[in-house]
Scaffold this motif. Structure first.
Motif, PDB file in Angstrom:
ATOM      1  N   LEU A 196       6.619 -10.694   4.863  1.00 32.24           N
ATOM      2  CA  LEU A 196       7.083 -10.530   6.239  1.00 32.24           C
ATOM      3  C   LEU A 196       6.059  -9.804   7.111  1.00 32.24           C
ATOM      4  O   LEU A 196       6.397  -8.997   7.967  1.00 32.24           O
ATOM      5  CB  LEU A 196       8.426  -9.801   6.273  1.00 32.24           C
ATOM      6  CG  LEU A 196       9.556 -10.462   5.479  1.00 32.24           C
ATOM      7  CD1 LEU A 196      10.784  -9.592   5.477  1.00 32.24           C
ATOM      8  CD2 LEU A 196       9.863 -11.837   6.026  1.00 32.24           C
ATOM      9  N   GLY A 197       4.792 -10.065   6.870  1.00 27.51           N
ATOM     10  CA  GLY A 197       3.729  -9.528   7.714  1.00 27.51           C
ATOM     11  C   GLY A 197       3.124  -8.217   7.262  1.00 27.51           C
ATOM     12  O   GLY A 197       2.234  -7.691   7.916  1.00 27.51           O
ATOM     13  N   ILE A 198       3.579  -7.664   6.155  1.00 25.44           N
ATOM     14  CA  ILE A 198       3.030  -6.396   5.677  1.00 25.44           C
ATOM     15  C   ILE A 198       1.557  -6.555   5.311  1.00 25.44           C
ATOM     16  O   ILE A 198       0.741  -5.678   5.607  1.00 25.44           O
ATOM     17  CB  ILE A 198       3.854  -5.848   4.492  1.00 25.44           C
ATOM     18  CG1 ILE A 198       5.240  -5.460   4.993  1.00 25.44           C
ATOM     19  CG2 ILE A 198       3.155  -4.663   3.846  1.00 25.44           C
ATOM     20  CD1 ILE A 198       6.202  -5.053   3.918  1.00 25.44           C
ATOM     21  N   VAL A 199       1.201  -7.664   4.704  1.00 27.79           N
ATOM     22  CA  VAL A 199      -0.203  -7.925   4.362  1.00 27.79           C
ATOM     23  C   VAL A 199      -1.046  -7.953   5.630  1.00 27.79           C
ATOM     24  O   VAL A 199      -2.175  -7.454   5.652  1.00 27.79           O
ATOM     25  CB  VAL A 199      -0.333  -9.255   3.581  1.00 27.79           C
ATOM     26  CG1 VAL A 199      -1.780  -9.657   3.419  1.00 27.79           C
ATOM     27  CG2 VAL A 199       0.350  -9.144   2.242  1.00 27.79           C
ATOM     28  N   LEU A 200      -0.505  -8.488   6.682  1.00 24.73           N
ATOM     29  CA  LEU A 200      -1.208  -8.532   7.962  1.00 24.73           C
ATOM     30  C   LEU A 200      -1.489  -7.128   8.482  1.00 24.73           C
ATOM     31  O   LEU A 200      -2.577  -6.846   8.978  1.00 24.73           O
ATOM     32  CB  LEU A 200      -0.379  -9.329   8.965  1.00 24.73           C
ATOM     33  CG  LEU A 200      -1.014  -9.669  10.296  1.00 24.73           C
ATOM     34  CD1 LEU A 200      -2.279 -10.484  10.085  1.00 24.73           C
ATOM     35  CD2 LEU A 200      -0.030 -10.442  11.149  1.00 24.73           C
ATOM     36  N   LEU A 201      -0.532  -6.230   8.356  1.00 25.05           N
ATOM     37  CA  LEU A 201      -0.739  -4.833   8.774  1.00 25.05           C
ATOM     38  C   LEU A 201      -1.751  -4.124   7.890  1.00 25.05           C
ATOM     39  O   LEU A 201      -2.550  -3.313   8.374  1.00 25.05           O
ATOM     40  CB  LEU A 201       0.584  -4.081   8.770  1.00 25.05           C
ATOM     41  CG  LEU A 201       1.580  -4.505   9.852  1.00 25.05           C
ATOM     42  CD1 LEU A 201       2.887  -3.762   9.682  1.00 25.05           C
ATOM     43  CD2 LEU A 201       1.003  -4.277  11.232  1.00 25.05           C
ATOM     44  N   VAL A 202      -1.741  -4.401   6.616  1.00 24.55           N
ATOM     45  CA  VAL A 202      -2.725  -3.803   5.708  1.00 24.55           C
ATOM     46  C   VAL A 202      -4.126  -4.261   6.083  1.00 24.55           C
ATOM     47  O   VAL A 202      -5.076  -3.466   6.063  1.00 24.55           O
ATOM     48  CB  VAL A 202      -2.394  -4.161   4.240  1.00 24.55           C
ATOM     49  CG1 VAL A 202      -3.507  -3.759   3.312  1.00 24.55           C
ATOM     50  CG2 VAL A 202      -1.089  -3.514   3.817  1.00 24.55           C
ATOM     51  N   ASP A 203      -4.253  -5.505   6.468  1.00 21.48           N
ATOM     52  CA  ASP A 203      -5.557  -6.028   6.889  1.00 21.48           C
ATOM     53  C   ASP A 203      -6.126  -5.276   8.081  1.00 21.48           C
ATOM     54  O   ASP A 203      -7.334  -5.138   8.215  1.00 21.48           O
ATOM     55  CB  ASP A 203      -5.463  -7.515   7.228  1.00 21.48           C
ATOM     56  CG  ASP A 203      -5.823  -8.405   6.072  1.00 21.48           C
ATOM     57  OD1 ASP A 203      -6.152  -7.877   4.996  1.00 21.48           O
ATOM     58  OD2 ASP A 203      -5.783  -9.633   6.242  1.00 21.48           O
ATOM     59  N   LEU A 204      -5.257  -4.791   8.939  1.00 24.43           N
ATOM     60  CA  LEU A 204      -5.716  -4.021  10.094  1.00 24.43           C
ATOM     61  C   LEU A 204      -6.576  -2.844   9.651  1.00 24.43           C
ATOM     62  O   LEU A 204      -7.614  -2.552  10.240  1.00 24.43           O
ATOM     63  CB  LEU A 204      -4.525  -3.520  10.910  1.00 24.43           C
ATOM     64  CG  LEU A 204      -4.841  -2.589  12.079  1.00 24.43           C
ATOM     65  CD1 LEU A 204      -5.726  -3.297  13.100  1.00 24.43           C
ATOM     66  CD2 LEU A 204      -3.569  -2.096  12.718  1.00 24.43           C
ATOM     67  N   PHE A 205      -6.180  -2.195   8.579  1.00 20.44           N
ATOM     68  CA  PHE A 205      -6.914  -1.036   8.087  1.00 20.44           C
ATOM     69  C   PHE A 205      -8.099  -1.426   7.202  1.00 20.44           C
ATOM     70  O   PHE A 205      -8.982  -0.609   6.949  1.00 20.44           O
ATOM     71  CB  PHE A 205      -5.975  -0.101   7.315  1.00 20.44           C
ATOM     72  CG  PHE A 205      -4.875   0.424   8.187  1.00 20.44           C
ATOM     73  CD1 PHE A 205      -5.128   1.421   9.111  1.00 20.44           C
ATOM     74  CD2 PHE A 205      -3.594  -0.097   8.109  1.00 20.44           C
ATOM     75  CE1 PHE A 205      -4.128   1.917   9.939  1.00 20.44           C
ATOM     76  CE2 PHE A 205      -2.584   0.380   8.927  1.00 20.44           C
ATOM     77  CZ  PHE A 205      -2.846   1.386   9.837  1.00 20.44           C
TER      78      PHE A 205
END
Length: 76
Positions: free
Chosen positions: A45-54
């Motif tokens: 649900l997009g958590i991987v996308l948020l991790v990619d930000l960092f």
């Protein structure tokens, strides 16, 4: 000659088209991994996308070091 990827461009790609993985394509991720990235983004649900930000900055540095190493090996 290797060209270092621009962090700001990668960040903008992440912001606008991150769900498609275009920031990873820009940083030189292998295209066949993008399908698995889409699945991971969808399943988490997009958590991987948020991790990619960092991780964007370190992904750029890692790719740059890899290209420099390859360039030095070819020069031998």
């Amino acid at each position: 000659m290797t060209q270092k990827r621009n962090f700001l461009i990668a960040l903008l790609l992440w912001f606008f088209l991150g769900g498609l993985g275009l920031h990873r394509i820009y940083i030189q991720e292998k295209i066949h991994y993008i399908f698995w990235y889409w699945i991971a983004v969808t399943c988490t649900l997009g958590i991987v996308l948020l991790v990619d930000l960092f991780l964007i900055k370190s992904m750029i540095e890692k790719q740059y070091e890899l290209e420099e190493t390859n360039r030095k090996i070819r020069a031998l």
